[in-house]
Design a protein around this motif. Structure first.
Motif, PDB file in Angstrom:
ATOM      1  N   GLN A   7       0.821  -1.205   0.000  1.00  0.00           N
ATOM      2  CA  GLN A   7       0.000   0.000   0.000  1.00  0.00           C
ATOM      3  C   GLN A   7       0.861   1.265   0.000  1.00  0.00           C
ATOM      4  O   GLN A   7       1.972   1.282   0.533  1.00  0.00           O
ATOM      5  CB  GLN A   7      -0.921   0.007   1.219  1.00  0.00           C
ATOM      6  N   LYS A   8       0.295   2.323  -0.587  1.00  0.00           N
ATOM      7  CA  LYS A   8       0.997   3.600  -0.666  1.00  0.00           C
ATOM      8  C   LYS A   8       0.431   4.582   0.359  1.00  0.00           C
ATOM      9  O   LYS A   8      -0.788   4.691   0.515  1.00  0.00           O
ATOM     10  CB  LYS A   8       0.848   4.205  -2.061  1.00  0.00           C
ATOM     11  N   ILE A   9       1.341   5.303   1.021  1.00  0.00           N
ATOM     12  CA  ILE A   9       0.942   6.347   1.968  1.00  0.00           C
ATOM     13  C   ILE A   9       1.532   7.675   1.510  1.00  0.00           C
ATOM     14  O   ILE A   9       2.726   7.763   1.215  1.00  0.00           O
ATOM     15  CB  ILE A   9       1.432   6.039   3.398  1.00  0.00           C
ATOM     16  N   LEU A  10       0.693   8.697   1.443  1.00  0.00           N
ATOM     17  CA  LEU A  10       1.149  10.061   1.183  1.00  0.00           C
ATOM     18  C   LEU A  10       1.125  10.818   2.508  1.00  0.00           C
ATOM     19  O   LEU A  10       0.073  10.956   3.137  1.00  0.00           O
ATOM     20  CB  LEU A  10       0.246  10.756   0.165  1.00  0.00           C
ATOM     21  N   VAL A  11       2.292  11.278   2.939  1.00  0.00           N
ATOM     22  CA  VAL A  11       2.418  12.038   4.185  1.00  0.00           C
ATOM     23  C   VAL A  11       2.630  13.503   3.830  1.00  0.00           C
ATOM     24  O   VAL A  11       3.426  13.821   2.942  1.00  0.00           O
ATOM     25  CB  VAL A  11       3.604  11.521   5.025  1.00  0.00           C
ATOM     26  N   PHE A  12       1.912  14.400   4.516  1.00  0.00           N
ATOM     27  CA  PHE A  12       2.086  15.832   4.243  1.00  0.00           C
ATOM     28  C   PHE A  12       2.314  16.589   5.546  1.00  0.00           C
ATOM     29  O   PHE A  12       1.565  16.436   6.510  1.00  0.00           O
ATOM     30  CB  PHE A  12       0.865  16.419   3.537  1.00  0.00           C
ATOM     31  N   THR A  13       3.375  17.418   5.556  1.00  0.00           N
ATOM     32  CA  THR A  13       3.696  18.255   6.713  1.00  0.00           C
ATOM     33  C   THR A  13       4.169  19.622   6.231  1.00  0.00           C
ATOM     34  O   THR A  13       4.419  19.828   5.040  1.00  0.00           O
ATOM     35  CB  THR A  13       4.805  17.628   7.578  1.00  0.00           C
ATOM     36  N   ASP A  14       4.327  20.547   7.169  1.00  0.00           N
ATOM     37  CA  ASP A  14       4.836  21.873   6.816  1.00  0.00           C
ATOM     38  C   ASP A  14       6.283  21.801   6.340  1.00  0.00           C
ATOM     39  O   ASP A  14       6.703  22.549   5.464  1.00  0.00           O
ATOM     40  CB  ASP A  14       4.748  22.819   8.017  1.00  0.00           C
ATOM     41  N   ALA A  15       7.078  20.919   6.963  1.00  0.00           N
ATOM     42  CA  ALA A  15       8.497  20.782   6.619  1.00  0.00           C
ATOM     43  C   ALA A  15       8.943  19.369   6.966  1.00  0.00           C
ATOM     44  O   ALA A  15       8.197  18.593   7.566  1.00  0.00           O
ATOM     45  CB  ALA A  15       9.331  21.812   7.375  1.00  0.00           C
ATOM     46  N   PHE A  16      10.171  19.030   6.569  1.00  0.00           N
ATOM     47  CA  PHE A  16      10.718  17.721   6.920  1.00  0.00           C
ATOM     48  C   PHE A  16      11.346  17.729   8.312  1.00  0.00           C
ATOM     49  O   PHE A  16      11.584  16.684   8.899  1.00  0.00           O
ATOM     50  CB  PHE A  16      11.775  17.287   5.898  1.00  0.00           C
ATOM     51  N   SER A  17      11.652  18.920   8.828  1.00  0.00           N
ATOM     52  CA  SER A  17      12.278  19.030  10.144  1.00  0.00           C
ATOM     53  C   SER A  17      11.992  20.414  10.697  1.00  0.00           C
ATOM     54  O   SER A  17      11.451  21.271  10.007  1.00  0.00           O
ATOM     55  CB  SER A  17      13.797  18.820  10.031  1.00  0.00           C
ATOM     56  N   GLY A  18      12.363  20.631  11.951  1.00  0.00           N
ATOM     57  CA  GLY A  18      12.201  21.957  12.545  1.00  0.00           C
ATOM     58  C   GLY A  18      11.418  21.907  13.831  1.00  0.00           C
ATOM     59  O   GLY A  18      11.978  21.794  14.912  1.00  0.00           O
ATOM     60  N   GLY A  19      10.076  21.972  13.738  1.00  0.00           N
ATOM     61  CA  GLY A  19       9.226  21.943  14.918  1.00  0.00           C
ATOM     62  C   GLY A  19       8.970  20.527  15.397  1.00  0.00           C
ATOM     63  O   GLY A  19       9.312  19.544  14.733  1.00  0.00           O
ATOM     64  N   THR A  35      -1.626  13.267   7.627  1.00  0.00           N
ATOM     65  CA  THR A  35      -1.226  14.667   7.784  1.00  0.00           C
ATOM     66  C   THR A  35      -1.148  15.049   9.257  1.00  0.00           C
ATOM     67  O   THR A  35      -1.655  14.342  10.123  1.00  0.00           O
ATOM     68  CB  THR A  35      -2.226  15.621   7.089  1.00  0.00           C
ATOM     69  N   SER A  36      -0.514  16.206   9.506  1.00  0.00           N
ATOM     70  CA  SER A  36      -0.389  16.694  10.874  1.00  0.00           C
ATOM     71  C   SER A  36      -0.577  18.199  10.911  1.00  0.00           C
ATOM     72  O   SER A  36      -0.237  18.896   9.949  1.00  0.00           O
ATOM     73  CB  SER A  36       0.985  16.329  11.442  1.00  0.00           C
TER      74      SER A  36
END
Length: 355
Positions: free
Chosen positions: A2-14, A80-81
């Protein structure tokens, strides 16, 4: 697979970005993971899965690219987060991609976090309350967050799963390196972005009442940093405060390990990663007892909880507690057993398996 698409503001930081990055590393063992972010983020370390940075300043400008990626990638699950991202993908599910499974991760106690400004209160009433019910699953980090969604948002209990944030330390070599602490002063560290909910203003008011042997190291950046600098200068305590800005992990650990205690003065928290980081280094904590995961992290082994906004008690406990009496090894062992990545990983994989 199965495929998962993850979406965030950035890859690191907060904290939210760091947690989602660690979750991606866990998920890639069982799924094909594509991680998309508005921008790459401030930290520099390799990411062991497929990623795309859209290099956009606003979420609005990301929408056409997000739709194109969904159409081409054809994910089975979207993950998503944070509130604005969660709303976007739930709206896309409602109108365009109805068969998609959408798992959202809430990053704080929603009703409290959405109460600080008129804009956030309107968004909360008009969008968050009706649209969050469309999620297939909502991951929260604490019991307070879970109860908030059930009571204030009328989310079905079956849709809510509590998964604590894991300890995110990557560079553990420094932990075994002997650190010298200046015994003639007591060094306090605070980690967090400079925003209203983090309570920097009351932190400065607390610090003003501490004797001169106390120093304060502030790690983090944000829009309110200059305001806090002005406040500290006006109170004539700026000579005892370090404004260190954003630090890469190694530099941040050096500051933490030289500190005698970590303080948290937030008005609300999700499940504070910075607090976990400090405890994982064996540094005891003091914090206000506010909505969120703080009260689930701090116990008699690792620190002190103070009644929310009781400034006098906070000052008294800081001054009259012998912080060296806390056992570093016990603190590390306690938080590692409760919030180690192995324990958290099994819960996360179970959610995606059962969705």
């Amino acid at each position: 697979m199965q495929k998962i698409l993850v979406f965030t503001d950035a890859f690191s930081g907060g904290g939210a970005e760091e947690v989602m990055g660690s979750f991606c590393s866990v998920l890639k063992s069982k799924y094909k993971v594509l991680h998309v972010a508005k921008w790459k983020g401030p930290k520099n370390y390799p990411i062991p899965y497929w990623k795309i940075s859209l290099n956009k300043k606003s979420l609005k400008k990301c929408i056409p690219y997000v739709i194109w990626i969904i159409v081409r990638y054809k994910p089975d699950i979207i993950f998503t987060s944070t509130g604005h991202n969660n709303l976007l993908f739930l709206i896309l599910k409602m109108f365009y991609f109805r068969k998609l499974k959408v798992i959202i991760r809430e990053s704080s106690v929603a009703s409290v976090m959405n109460s600080f400004t008129l804009k956030s209160r309107l968004i909360n009433k008009l969008l968050v309350k009706p649209i969050y019910k469309r999620a297939d699953c909502i991951i929260v980090q604490s019991n307070d967050m879970s109860n908030d969604l059930k009571v204030k948002y009328e989310i079905a209990n079956r849709k809510i799963v509590t998964i604590n944030n894991p300890i995110l330390l990557k560079n553990t070599a420094l932990l075994s390196t002997p650190q010298s602490k200046d015994e003639n002063s007591i060094r306090i560290v605070h980690i967090g972005r400079f925003s209203v909910e983090k309570g920097h203003s009351r932190l400065i008011q607390i610090f003003k009442q501490l004797p001169e042997k106390y120093t304060l190291s502030l790690i983090g950046d944000g829009k309110l940093m200059d305001n806090i600098k002005i406040l500290a200068k006006g109170l004539k305590i700026d000579d005892r405060i370090e404004f260190l800005g954003f630090l890469q992990e190694e530099k941040k650990l050096e500051v933490i390990l030289k500190s005698h205690l970590v303080i948290q003065t937030s008005y609300v928290e999700g499940f504070p990663n910075s607090l976990l980081e400090c405890l994982a280094c064996g540094i005891p904590a003091i914090a206000f007892n506010v909505p969120g995961g703080t009260r689930e992290i701090i116990n008699e082994k690792n620190g002190i909880l103070v009644e929310d906004n009781n400034i006098a008690e906070m000052v008294d406990r800081i001054i009259n507690t012998n912080w060296s009496n806390y056992n570093k090894e016990e603190i590390i062992e306690d938080v590692s057993m409760r919030f180690g990545i192995e324990k958290i990983s099994s819960k996360l994989l179970k959610v995606f398996h059962e969705i």
